[in-house]
Design a protein around this motif. Structure first.
Motif, PDB file in Angstrom:
ATOM      1  N   LEU A 138       8.692  -1.126   7.033  1.00  0.00           N
ATOM      2  CA  LEU A 138       9.560  -0.631   8.242  1.00  0.00           C
ATOM      3  C   LEU A 138      10.888  -0.777   7.849  1.00  0.00           C
ATOM      4  N   THR A 139      11.141  -0.354   6.612  1.00  0.00           N
ATOM      5  CA  THR A 139      12.666  -1.218   6.098  1.00  0.00           C
ATOM      6  C   THR A 139      13.521  -0.103   5.836  1.00  0.00           C
ATOM      7  N   LEU A 140      14.774   0.658   6.839  1.00  0.00           N
ATOM      8  CA  LEU A 140      15.215   1.704   6.508  1.00  0.00           C
ATOM      9  C   LEU A 140      15.851   1.528   4.362  1.00  0.00           C
ATOM     10  N   THR A 141      15.212   2.577   4.011  1.00  0.00           N
ATOM     11  CA  THR A 141      16.068   1.988   2.733  1.00  0.00           C
ATOM     12  C   THR A 141      17.511   2.946   1.961  1.00  0.00           C
ATOM     13  N   CYS A 164       0.914  -1.805   0.037  1.00  0.00           N
ATOM     14  CA  CYS A 164       0.287  -0.478  -0.203  1.00  0.00           C
ATOM     15  C   CYS A 164       1.174   1.302   0.470  1.00  0.00           C
ATOM     16  N   CYS A 165       2.007   0.809   0.488  1.00  0.00           N
ATOM     17  CA  CYS A 165       2.692   2.419   0.838  1.00  0.00           C
ATOM     18  C   CYS A 165       4.299   1.748   0.300  1.00  0.00           C
ATOM     19  N   PRO A 166       4.468   2.854   0.523  1.00  0.00           N
ATOM     20  CA  PRO A 166       6.073   3.356   0.085  1.00  0.00           C
ATOM     21  C   PRO A 166       7.201   2.442   1.582  1.00  0.00           C
ATOM     22  N   PRO A 167       8.363   2.702   1.962  1.00  0.00           N
ATOM     23  CA  PRO A 167       9.046   3.244   2.658  1.00  0.00           C
ATOM     24  C   PRO A 167       9.087   4.026   3.502  1.00  0.00           C
ATOM     25  N   LEU A 168       8.956   3.512   4.948  1.00  0.00           N
ATOM     26  CA  LEU A 168       8.624   5.058   5.707  1.00  0.00           C
ATOM     27  C   LEU A 168       9.309   6.183   5.536  1.00  0.00           C
TER      28      LEU A 168
END
Length: 120
Positions: free
Chosen positions: A113-116, A16-20
């Motif tokens: 919730l992954t850090l890009t 639904c959404c990109p990583p935060l």
């Protein structure tokens, strides 16, 4: 209520959404993610979700996961909330309902919730 994942494509299920850390959410993405986190914010729902996700074969009959310290109608209510949030799917087989967490749901939650690399 839009589900956590966009299942309009046949096999390809997109989160639904990109990583935060990628960019700020749109209003719609924030609503969808908030619905997911709200559904998981209840201890009984989190236990039920975990019971389904960790069950052998990736699916569980409601008869196998209903021992979470609340009545059967309350279990059904919580499972319904998890389905509405797009976190579970279900299938009726005879008198029992089987619940499944699609692998793509867990993957999408992890990506959210992954850090890009750009933010690392």
């Amino acid at each position: 209520m839009p589900p956590l994942l966009d299942a309009s494509a046949s096999e390809a299920v997109a989160p639904c959404c990109p990583p935060l850390t990628e960019r700020p959410f749109t209003a719609e993405e924030a609503e969808t993610a908030a619905r997911m986190f709200k559904a998981l914010g209840d201890p009984v729902r989190l236990r039920l979700f975990s019971a389904v996700a960790s069950h052998k074969g990736g699916e569980a009959c409601v008869c196998d996961i209903s021992d979470v310290g609340v009545s059967q109608p309350t279990v059904s209510h919580h499972l319904k909330k998890l389905k509405e949030a797009g976190l579970l799917t279900s299938e009726r087989r005879g008198t029992w309902v089987y619940y499944r967490v699609e692998p793509s749901v867990l993957a999408a939650m992890g990506r959210l919730l992954t850090l890009t690399p750009a933010a690392a």
